[in-house]
Design a protein around this motif. Sequence first.
Motif, PDB file in Angstrom:
ATOM      1  N   ALA A 324      30.554  21.821  44.284  1.00 43.05           N
ATOM      2  CA  ALA A 324      28.924  21.748  44.094  1.00 43.05           C
ATOM      3  C   ALA A 324      28.076  21.364  44.048  1.00 43.05           C
ATOM      4  CB  ALA A 324      28.311  23.408  44.084  1.00 43.05           C
ATOM      5  N   ALA A 325      28.781  20.213  42.267  1.00 44.13           N
ATOM      6  CA  ALA A 325      27.848  19.461  41.784  1.00 44.13           C
ATOM      7  C   ALA A 325      27.898  18.621  42.592  1.00 44.13           C
ATOM      8  CB  ALA A 325      28.139  19.507  40.442  1.00 44.13           C
ATOM      9  N   PHE A 326      29.368  17.648  43.294  1.00 44.80           N
ATOM     10  CA  PHE A 326      29.671  16.695  43.476  1.00 44.80           C
ATOM     11  C   PHE A 326      28.062  16.821  45.312  1.00 44.80           C
ATOM     12  CE2 PHE A 326      34.035  16.255  41.858  1.00 44.80           C
ATOM     13  CZ  PHE A 326      33.624  15.741  40.443  1.00 44.80           C
ATOM     14  N   THR A 327      28.726  17.655  45.730  1.00 45.81           N
ATOM     15  CA  THR A 327      28.107  17.962  47.010  1.00 45.81           C
ATOM     16  C   THR A 327      26.280  17.451  46.737  1.00 45.81           C
ATOM     17  OG1 THR A 327      29.961  19.120  47.260  1.00 45.81           O
ATOM     18  CG2 THR A 327      27.231  19.082  49.298  1.00 45.81           C
ATOM     19  N   GLU A 328      25.820  18.757  45.236  1.00 47.32           N
ATOM     20  CA  GLU A 328      24.250  17.555  45.237  1.00 47.32           C
ATOM     21  C   GLU A 328      24.294  16.085  45.515  1.00 47.32           C
ATOM     22  OE1 GLU A 328      21.048  18.998  41.972  1.00 47.32           O
ATOM     23  OE2 GLU A 328      23.122  20.541  42.384  1.00 47.32           O
ATOM     24  N   HIS A 329      25.113  15.935  44.398  1.00 49.25           N
ATOM     25  CA  HIS A 329      25.087  14.671  43.838  1.00 49.25           C
ATOM     26  C   HIS A 329      25.049  13.364  45.673  1.00 49.25           C
ATOM     27  CE1 HIS A 329      24.090  10.773  40.988  1.00 49.25           C
ATOM     28  NE2 HIS A 329      26.110  10.293  41.953  1.00 49.25           N
ATOM     29  N   PHE A 330      26.494  13.383  45.942  1.00 46.99           N
ATOM     30  CA  PHE A 330      27.069  12.314  46.784  1.00 46.99           C
ATOM     31  C   PHE A 330      26.307  13.287  47.653  1.00 46.99           C
ATOM     32  CE2 PHE A 330      30.411  11.976  43.170  1.00 46.99           C
ATOM     33  CZ  PHE A 330      29.858  10.924  42.316  1.00 46.99           C
ATOM     34  N   GLY A 331      26.125  13.937  48.034  1.00 47.87           N
ATOM     35  CA  GLY A 331      25.972  14.434  49.792  1.00 47.87           C
ATOM     36  C   GLY A 331      27.150  14.963  50.359  1.00 47.87           C
ATOM     37  N   PRO A 397      32.657   0.433  45.441  1.00 44.22           N
ATOM     38  CA  PRO A 397      32.502   1.325  44.751  1.00 44.22           C
ATOM     39  C   PRO A 397      33.332   2.890  44.002  1.00 44.22           C
ATOM     40  CG  PRO A 397      31.979   2.296  46.959  1.00 44.22           C
ATOM     41  CD  PRO A 397      32.770   0.976  47.187  1.00 44.22           C
ATOM     42  N   THR A 398      34.527   2.535  44.382  1.00 48.96           N
ATOM     43  CA  THR A 398      35.062   2.242  43.538  1.00 48.96           C
ATOM     44  C   THR A 398      35.095   3.486  41.997  1.00 48.96           C
ATOM     45  OG1 THR A 398      37.206   1.873  45.022  1.00 48.96           O
ATOM     46  CG2 THR A 398      37.892   3.703  43.056  1.00 48.96           C
ATOM     47  N   LEU A 399      34.846   1.983  41.416  1.00 50.96           N
ATOM     48  CA  LEU A 399      35.036   2.408  40.348  1.00 50.96           C
ATOM     49  C   LEU A 399      33.693   3.066  39.010  1.00 50.96           C
ATOM     50  CD1 LEU A 399      35.370   1.891  37.257  1.00 50.96           C
ATOM     51  CD2 LEU A 399      34.085  -0.408  37.270  1.00 50.96           C
ATOM     52  N   SER A 400      32.477   2.836  40.077  1.00 50.97           N
ATOM     53  CA  SER A 400      30.358   3.911  40.175  1.00 50.97           C
ATOM     54  C   SER A 400      31.316   5.015  40.243  1.00 50.97           C
ATOM     55  CB  SER A 400      29.701   3.137  40.970  1.00 50.97           C
ATOM     56  OG  SER A 400      29.557   1.908  40.219  1.00 50.97           O
ATOM     57  N   THR A 401      31.763   5.740  41.551  1.00 57.38           N
ATOM     58  CA  THR A 401      32.705   6.984  42.199  1.00 57.38           C
ATOM     59  C   THR A 401      33.468   7.543  41.545  1.00 57.38           C
ATOM     60  OG1 THR A 401      32.417   6.102  44.108  1.00 57.38           O
ATOM     61  CG2 THR A 401      33.022   8.259  43.519  1.00 57.38           C
ATOM     62  N   GLY A 402      34.082   6.416  40.533  1.00 56.01           N
ATOM     63  CA  GLY A 402      35.127   7.041  39.914  1.00 56.01           C
ATOM     64  C   GLY A 402      34.151   7.519  38.484  1.00 56.01           C
ATOM     65  N   VAL A 403      33.078   7.180  37.595  1.00 55.32           N
ATOM     66  CA  VAL A 403      32.632   6.928  36.567  1.00 55.32           C
ATOM     67  C   VAL A 403      31.754   7.984  37.245  1.00 55.32           C
ATOM     68  CG1 VAL A 403      30.752   6.660  34.521  1.00 55.32           C
ATOM     69  CG2 VAL A 403      32.496   4.745  35.586  1.00 55.32           C
ATOM     70  N   GLU A 404      30.809   8.288  38.224  1.00 57.03           N
ATOM     71  CA  GLU A 404      30.129   9.593  38.168  1.00 57.03           C
ATOM     72  C   GLU A 404      30.981  10.554  38.056  1.00 57.03           C
ATOM     73  OE1 GLU A 404      26.951   7.981  41.718  1.00 57.03           O
ATOM     74  OE2 GLU A 404      26.987   6.310  41.053  1.00 57.03           O
ATOM     75  N   THR A 407      31.176  12.086  35.737  1.00 57.58           N
ATOM     76  CA  THR A 407      30.627  12.608  34.112  1.00 57.58           C
ATOM     77  C   THR A 407      30.276  13.708  35.127  1.00 57.58           C
ATOM     78  OG1 THR A 407      30.232  10.239  33.706  1.00 57.58           O
ATOM     79  CG2 THR A 407      28.067  11.822  32.954  1.00 57.58           C
ATOM     80  N   LEU A 408      29.105  13.378  35.910  1.00 55.43           N
ATOM     81  CA  LEU A 408      29.042  15.114  36.972  1.00 55.43           C
ATOM     82  C   LEU A 408      29.676  16.028  36.493  1.00 55.43           C
ATOM     83  CD1 LEU A 408      27.574  13.884  40.319  1.00 55.43           C
ATOM     84  CD2 LEU A 408      26.535  14.598  38.459  1.00 55.43           C
TER      85      LEU A 408
END
Length: 417
Positions: A324-331, A397-404, A407-408
């Motif tokens: 749910a947190a991922f969906t809110e952030h990533f869409g 965007p693999t690196l940024s997606t994994g970090v985000e 963290t989320l």
Amino acid sequence: MDRTVIANLADLREDLAALYRDLHRHPELSLQETRSAGLLAQRLRDAGFDEVAERVGTTGVVGVLRNGDGPVVMLRADFDALPVQEKTGLPYASRARGVDPEGRDVPVMHACGHDMHAACLVGSATLLAGARDRWRGTLLVVFQPAEELACGARGMVDDGLFERFPAPQIVLGQHVAPLPAGVIGYGTGPVMAAADSLSVTLHGRGAHGSRPEASIDPVVMAASVVTRLQGIVAREVPPAESAVVTVGRLQAGTKDNIIPDTAELGVNIRTYTPQTRDLVRAAIERIVRAESAASGADTEPTLTWFASAPALVSEPDSTRATMAAFTEHFGEQRIQTMPLVNASEDVGVFGEVLGVPTVFWFWGGLEPETVVAAMREDRFDQLPGNHSPFFAPLIEPTLSTGVEALTLAALTWLGTP
């Protein structure tokens, strides 16, 4: 959820990409990850972690960041490499070599993305350490060795991981996969199979190839075992269950006209439930012993089980809350459900030992257009996947997606100020 923590990622991207390329260029085999461990430990020290320990479970690294009262949340990444000759042609491709457990000189490559896992965990740990005013609790960061041998998690636990450091209320982890870069895949309940490996030595009696009557031929014995094992899944496992039995190694003899004394087999199984796991293991042992007896062998076969990992279960309620947190952030368009994966991961050991939830997800690392084209042309299985000599995720965007994502997930379970 406060997104200002992730906003600081922009300042880290270049440095994290350099770390990833360094790890990729200098891979190390399981339980030999000393250089990598040193780099990762120093990153945690630089980020301001209260406690950083190396050589946990031989080569593992643990970092503890205490930030007031609140939950203990564990973030885990593996960082060992494989005996694979890299064929990506990248400027930072590995040319490293190592010595495997059998003493053989082998090429070494991060063919499963563990270098990306480690770089992402460094990024998430750094972001969370720099934003301690945004959360409360204790962050436990674990860089686990020897995932490829399915013994690294157990080794860290046996070395006192949860006695020497705070025990978490939840374990969070992720794995890069041949999905479109930027996409996150998940499942609830069992998501990856249990894995067990078995070494078998069949004992016969050697003889000249011209006098088979003087022998008890272990090669014929081994051939019968291999053939008979294929009936376990087809005739003993219930159709509603899932299992895989693979004979990946069969070695016997030194010359065509010599019947050897022994034959060796390497067997690997994948299952999803304890009941099916017990059934398959028992069936294999029964068949091996029966074929040996049927061949008239004077000596019982030698069977040694090793490299066992439990089925990886992503606890449903905790997974849904994290997604749910991922969906809110990533869409919603970047979040998708996934089928069961027959590959295995020993991260489940941590949560199983403590009796706490594990949440595990996958995220993509391949060029999206390439993946879409392969799916459209029904050749998805031809994409370079994990353990392929051609597997190397796009850095972004693999690196940024994994970090985000890490963290989320941590912020979802850590306390709020």
